[in-house]
Structures are given as structure tokens and as C-alpha cells.
Design an enzyme around this catalytic site. Structure first.
Site, PDB file in Angstrom:
ATOM      1  N   PRO A   1      41.326  42.018  39.562  1.00 57.25           N
ATOM      2  CA  PRO A   1      41.887  42.760  40.680  1.00 57.25           C
ATOM      3  C   PRO A   1      42.736  41.908  41.622  1.00 57.25           C
ATOM      4  O   PRO A   1      42.453  40.737  41.849  1.00 57.25           O
ATOM      5  CB  PRO A   1      40.652  43.301  41.406  1.00 57.25           C
ATOM      6  CG  PRO A   1      39.545  42.383  41.022  1.00 57.25           C
ATOM      7  CD  PRO A   1      39.865  41.943  39.627  1.00 57.25           C
ATOM      8  N   ASN A   2      43.765  42.535  42.112  1.00 59.44           N
ATOM      9  CA  ASN A   2      44.699  41.982  43.098  1.00 59.44           C
ATOM     10  C   ASN A   2      45.632  40.917  42.536  1.00 59.44           C
ATOM     11  O   ASN A   2      46.525  40.463  43.246  1.00 59.44           O
ATOM     12  CB  ASN A   2      43.968  41.447  44.337  1.00 59.44           C
ATOM     13  CG  ASN A   2      43.218  42.545  45.047  1.00 59.44           C
ATOM     14  OD1 ASN A   2      43.784  43.593  45.339  1.00 59.44           O
ATOM     15  ND2 ASN A   2      41.941  42.327  45.300  1.00 59.44           N
ATOM     16  N   ARG A  20      50.928  37.802  48.310  1.00 60.05           N
ATOM     17  CA  ARG A  20      49.688  37.742  49.087  1.00 60.05           C
ATOM     18  C   ARG A  20      49.175  36.315  49.177  1.00 60.05           C
ATOM     19  O   ARG A  20      49.181  35.585  48.191  1.00 60.05           O
ATOM     20  CB  ARG A  20      48.600  38.643  48.499  1.00 60.05           C
ATOM     21  CG  ARG A  20      48.040  38.154  47.172  1.00 60.05           C
ATOM     22  CD  ARG A  20      46.937  39.065  46.634  1.00 60.05           C
ATOM     23  NE  ARG A  20      45.648  38.726  47.162  1.00 60.05           N
ATOM     24  CZ  ARG A  20      44.654  38.210  46.444  1.00 60.05           C
ATOM     25  NH1 ARG A  20      44.788  37.978  45.167  1.00 60.05           N
ATOM     26  NH2 ARG A  20      43.497  37.927  47.005  1.00 60.05           N
ATOM     27  N   TYR A  24      47.362  31.128  46.781  1.00 59.94           N
ATOM     28  CA  TYR A  24      47.690  31.499  45.409  1.00 59.94           C
ATOM     29  C   TYR A  24      49.094  31.101  44.964  1.00 59.94           C
ATOM     30  O   TYR A  24      49.450  31.284  43.803  1.00 59.94           O
ATOM     31  CB  TYR A  24      47.493  33.008  45.219  1.00 59.94           C
ATOM     32  CG  TYR A  24      46.082  33.435  45.513  1.00 59.94           C
ATOM     33  CD1 TYR A  24      45.035  33.052  44.684  1.00 59.94           C
ATOM     34  CD2 TYR A  24      45.789  34.203  46.632  1.00 59.94           C
ATOM     35  CE1 TYR A  24      43.733  33.419  44.962  1.00 59.94           C
ATOM     36  CE2 TYR A  24      44.484  34.582  46.917  1.00 59.94           C
ATOM     37  CZ  TYR A  24      43.462  34.188  46.076  1.00 59.94           C
ATOM     38  OH  TYR A  24      42.179  34.556  46.352  1.00 59.94           O
ATOM     39  N   ASN A  34      40.604  35.686  34.234  1.00 59.45           N
ATOM     40  CA  ASN A  34      40.519  35.407  35.663  1.00 59.45           C
ATOM     41  C   ASN A  34      39.909  36.672  36.275  1.00 59.45           C
ATOM     42  O   ASN A  34      40.615  37.642  36.530  1.00 59.45           O
ATOM     43  CB  ASN A  34      41.889  35.126  36.271  1.00 59.45           C
ATOM     44  CG  ASN A  34      41.809  34.794  37.748  1.00 59.45           C
ATOM     45  OD1 ASN A  34      40.805  35.077  38.394  1.00 59.45           O
ATOM     46  ND2 ASN A  34      42.867  34.218  38.281  1.00 59.45           N
ATOM     47  N   ALA A  62      38.059  38.641  42.223  1.00 65.36           N
ATOM     48  CA  ALA A  62      36.915  38.956  43.092  1.00 65.36           C
ATOM     49  C   ALA A  62      35.677  39.377  42.310  1.00 65.36           C
ATOM     50  O   ALA A  62      34.547  39.189  42.783  1.00 65.36           O
ATOM     51  CB  ALA A  62      37.295  40.036  44.094  1.00 65.36           C
ATOM     52  N   HIS A  89      32.410  37.074  41.593  1.00 61.41           N
ATOM     53  CA  HIS A  89      31.284  36.905  42.508  1.00 61.41           C
ATOM     54  C   HIS A  89      30.394  38.137  42.607  1.00 61.41           C
ATOM     55  O   HIS A  89      29.397  38.107  43.316  1.00 61.41           O
ATOM     56  CB  HIS A  89      31.817  36.554  43.897  1.00 61.41           C
ATOM     57  CG  HIS A  89      33.046  35.707  43.857  1.00 61.41           C
ATOM     58  ND1 HIS A  89      33.043  34.400  43.402  1.00 61.41           N
ATOM     59  CD2 HIS A  89      34.339  35.992  44.149  1.00 61.41           C
ATOM     60  CE1 HIS A  89      34.277  33.922  43.448  1.00 61.41           C
ATOM     61  NE2 HIS A  89      35.073  34.859  43.886  1.00 61.41           N
ATOM     62  N   ASP A 104      27.811  40.894  31.338  1.00 61.18           N
ATOM     63  CA  ASP A 104      27.185  41.539  30.184  1.00 61.18           C
ATOM     64  C   ASP A 104      28.211  41.852  29.096  1.00 61.18           C
ATOM     65  O   ASP A 104      27.912  41.727  27.904  1.00 61.18           O
ATOM     66  CB  ASP A 104      26.459  42.809  30.618  1.00 61.18           C
ATOM     67  CG  ASP A 104      25.194  42.529  31.417  1.00 61.18           C
ATOM     68  OD1 ASP A 104      24.751  41.363  31.475  1.00 61.18           O
ATOM     69  OD2 ASP A 104      24.654  43.496  32.002  1.00 61.18           O
ATOM     70  N   GLU A 147      36.767  31.068  31.619  1.00 59.21           N
ATOM     71  CA  GLU A 147      36.999  31.626  32.959  1.00 59.21           C
ATOM     72  C   GLU A 147      38.002  30.730  33.684  1.00 59.21           C
ATOM     73  O   GLU A 147      37.850  29.508  33.698  1.00 59.21           O
ATOM     74  CB  GLU A 147      35.674  31.656  33.722  1.00 59.21           C
ATOM     75  CG  GLU A 147      35.782  32.173  35.132  1.00 59.21           C
ATOM     76  CD  GLU A 147      34.456  32.102  35.886  1.00 59.21           C
ATOM     77  OE1 GLU A 147      34.491  32.283  37.109  1.00 59.21           O
ATOM     78  OE2 GLU A 147      33.396  31.851  35.263  1.00 59.21           O
ATOM     79  N   HIS A 206      40.619  30.267  37.317  1.00 57.45           N
ATOM     80  CA  HIS A 206      40.949  30.658  38.689  1.00 57.45           C
ATOM     81  C   HIS A 206      42.127  29.832  39.166  1.00 57.45           C
ATOM     82  O   HIS A 206      42.214  28.637  38.874  1.00 57.45           O
ATOM     83  CB  HIS A 206      39.758  30.426  39.623  1.00 57.45           C
ATOM     84  CG  HIS A 206      38.569  31.252  39.264  1.00 57.45           C
ATOM     85  ND1 HIS A 206      38.468  32.581  39.584  1.00 57.45           N
ATOM     86  CD2 HIS A 206      37.455  30.937  38.570  1.00 57.45           C
ATOM     87  CE1 HIS A 206      37.326  33.058  39.120  1.00 57.45           C
ATOM     88  NE2 HIS A 206      36.697  32.076  38.485  1.00 57.45           N
ATOM     89  N   LEU A 207      42.995  30.463  39.923  1.00 61.03           N
ATOM     90  CA  LEU A 207      44.144  29.765  40.496  1.00 61.03           C
ATOM     91  C   LEU A 207      43.693  28.765  41.550  1.00 61.03           C
ATOM     92  O   LEU A 207      44.165  27.625  41.587  1.00 61.03           O
ATOM     93  CB  LEU A 207      45.122  30.773  41.104  1.00 61.03           C
ATOM     94  CG  LEU A 207      45.766  31.746  40.113  1.00 61.03           C
ATOM     95  CD1 LEU A 207      46.425  32.898  40.854  1.00 61.03           C
ATOM     96  CD2 LEU A 207      46.752  31.031  39.225  1.00 61.03           C
ATOM     97  N   SER A 208      42.789  29.196  42.412  1.00 59.94           N
ATOM     98  CA  SER A 208      42.298  28.320  43.482  1.00 59.94           C
ATOM     99  C   SER A 208      40.977  27.688  43.058  1.00 59.94           C
ATOM    100  O   SER A 208      40.325  28.151  42.124  1.00 59.94           O
ATOM    101  CB  SER A 208      42.099  29.119  44.779  1.00 59.94           C
ATOM    102  OG  SER A 208      41.040  30.052  44.621  1.00 59.94           O
ATOM    103  N   ARG A 252      36.245  27.063  48.715  1.00 59.08           N
ATOM    104  CA  ARG A 252      36.506  28.243  49.526  1.00 59.08           C
ATOM    105  C   ARG A 252      35.230  28.740  50.197  1.00 59.08           C
ATOM    106  O   ARG A 252      34.226  28.036  50.247  1.00 59.08           O
ATOM    107  CB  ARG A 252      37.169  29.303  48.643  1.00 59.08           C
ATOM    108  CG  ARG A 252      38.490  28.747  48.082  1.00 59.08           C
ATOM    109  CD  ARG A 252      39.409  29.732  47.508  1.00 59.08           C
ATOM    110  NE  ARG A 252      39.725  30.784  48.452  1.00 59.08           N
ATOM    111  CZ  ARG A 252      40.194  31.957  48.063  1.00 59.08           C
ATOM    112  NH1 ARG A 252      40.386  32.212  46.777  1.00 59.08           N
ATOM    113  NH2 ARG A 252      40.472  32.882  48.948  1.00 59.08           N
ATOM    114  N   ARG A 286      32.368  32.853  47.584  1.00 67.98           N
ATOM    115  CA  ARG A 286      33.255  32.693  46.423  1.00 67.98           C
ATOM    116  C   ARG A 286      32.794  31.563  45.496  1.00 67.98           C
ATOM    117  O   ARG A 286      33.376  31.344  44.452  1.00 67.98           O
ATOM    118  CB  ARG A 286      34.679  32.402  46.874  1.00 67.98           C
ATOM    119  CG  ARG A 286      35.340  33.546  47.581  1.00 67.98           C
ATOM    120  CD  ARG A 286      36.813  33.251  47.803  1.00 67.98           C
ATOM    121  NE  ARG A 286      37.402  34.136  48.770  1.00 67.98           N
ATOM    122  CZ  ARG A 286      37.903  35.332  48.504  1.00 67.98           C
ATOM    123  NH1 ARG A 286      37.894  35.788  47.264  1.00 67.98           N
ATOM    124  NH2 ARG A 286      38.420  36.075  49.464  1.00 67.98           N
TER     125      ARG A 286
END
Length: 153
Positions: A10-11, A18, A23, A74, A77, A80, A87, A98, A100-102, A107, A111
Site C-alpha cells: 500500500p501507498n 509522498r 522514500y 515490499n 505498512a 507491521h 500466512d 522482504e 523496504h526502501l527505508s 524509524r 515500524r
């Protein structure tokens, strides 16, 4: 041909507009283009999808079983919050990386926990869009290693 599914949570469709301080300025299309170039050079079939809906991501993970050799995700959100994604990764029974950009560990405290990390092959975070490149390369290396060590090779 090795097949890798890349899922964006998401996002991530809002990348480039944003929280650029976290990011960066690259868009999701920029990242997907970079991944497409990598896949062509590596001789890998790569498919990338993005959804803001948890259930859609779960369905794509379930459908990947038998269709792809690895997943790079990725979860954004949902990292978390989503036991459902955890599952689904378990049920897919395929290597999952997995990304992540950040750096989620630098953080906010909420997170810093990942429901997927414990069932993923590995986690890469904090390198911006390069996290994706590292993730797909790690997935490819893992698959190739397994193919080389299998008795039928």
C-alpha cells in the site's frame, strides 16, 4: 526461465510525491523500469504488481505457488500489521525476500517489527530503490544455488 514475482504494498503507488525525505523522488514506474532492465539483463521473467488492498496481495501470493520461483515483496505498512500476509507467504512455500526502501529499524518503534521477517528468506531495507535490486538478485542467487545442488542437475 526463472520467474520472480515482485509485489509492492500500500501507498507505494504514491512514490515520488509522498515523504520524499524518506522514500526519495523515484516513482513506482521508475522502480519497475529499473527491475525490468535488471530482469532482461539477468535472463529472468519478472512480473511486478502493486495493491493497496491486503486481500489482493494475499491472493497474488497464493496464486504465485507453482507459477513463480520466488517472491520479492515490499509489504509497506502491512509489514507491521498483517498476519494474513505472513500466512500467505508460508502457504506459498517458495523463497520470499522482504524489501523496504527505508531502514525500518531507524524509524518509529511500531515500524521496527515485521510479521514477514520470520518466514522470509531474508530482509533488505534502507537502500532506497536499490533494496529491490538487492532483493531480486538475492532471490535469483538462492534459486540458482538450489538448482545447482539438486540431485537432478
Amino acid at each position: 526461465m526463472i520467474r520472480i514475482l515482485v509485489l509492492h504494498g500500500p501507498n507505494l503507488n504514491m512514490l515520488g510525491v509522498r515523504e520524499e525525505n524518506i522514500y526519495g523522488t523515484q516513482t513506482l514506474n521508475d522502480i519497475n523500469g529499473m527491475l525490468a532492465t535488471w530482469a532482461k539483463d539477468a535472463g529472468v521473467h519478472l512480473e511486478a504488481k502493486q495493491s493497496n488492498r491486503e486481500g489482493e496481495l494475499v491472493t497474488w501470493i497464493q496464486e504465485a505457488r507453482g507459477q513463480f520461483d520466488a517472491i520479492v515483496i515490499n509489504p509497506a505498512a502491512y509489514t507491521h500489521t498483517s498476519i494474513a500476509l505472513r500466512d500467505a507467504v508460508l502457504s506459498a512455500e517458495m523463497p520470499t525476500v522482504e524489501v523496504h526502501l527505508s531502514n525500518i529499524y531507524q524509524r518509529e518503534e511500531f515500524r521496527q517489527h515485521s510479521y514477514l521477517a520470520g518466514v522470509a528468506l531474508g530482509q533488505i531495507s534502507g537502500f532506497g530503490s536499490t533494496s529491490y535490486l538487492l532483493g531480486v538478485q538475492a532471490a535469483l542467487d538462492h534459486i540458482q544455488s538450489k538448482l545447482q545442488s539438486s540431485p537432478s542437475s
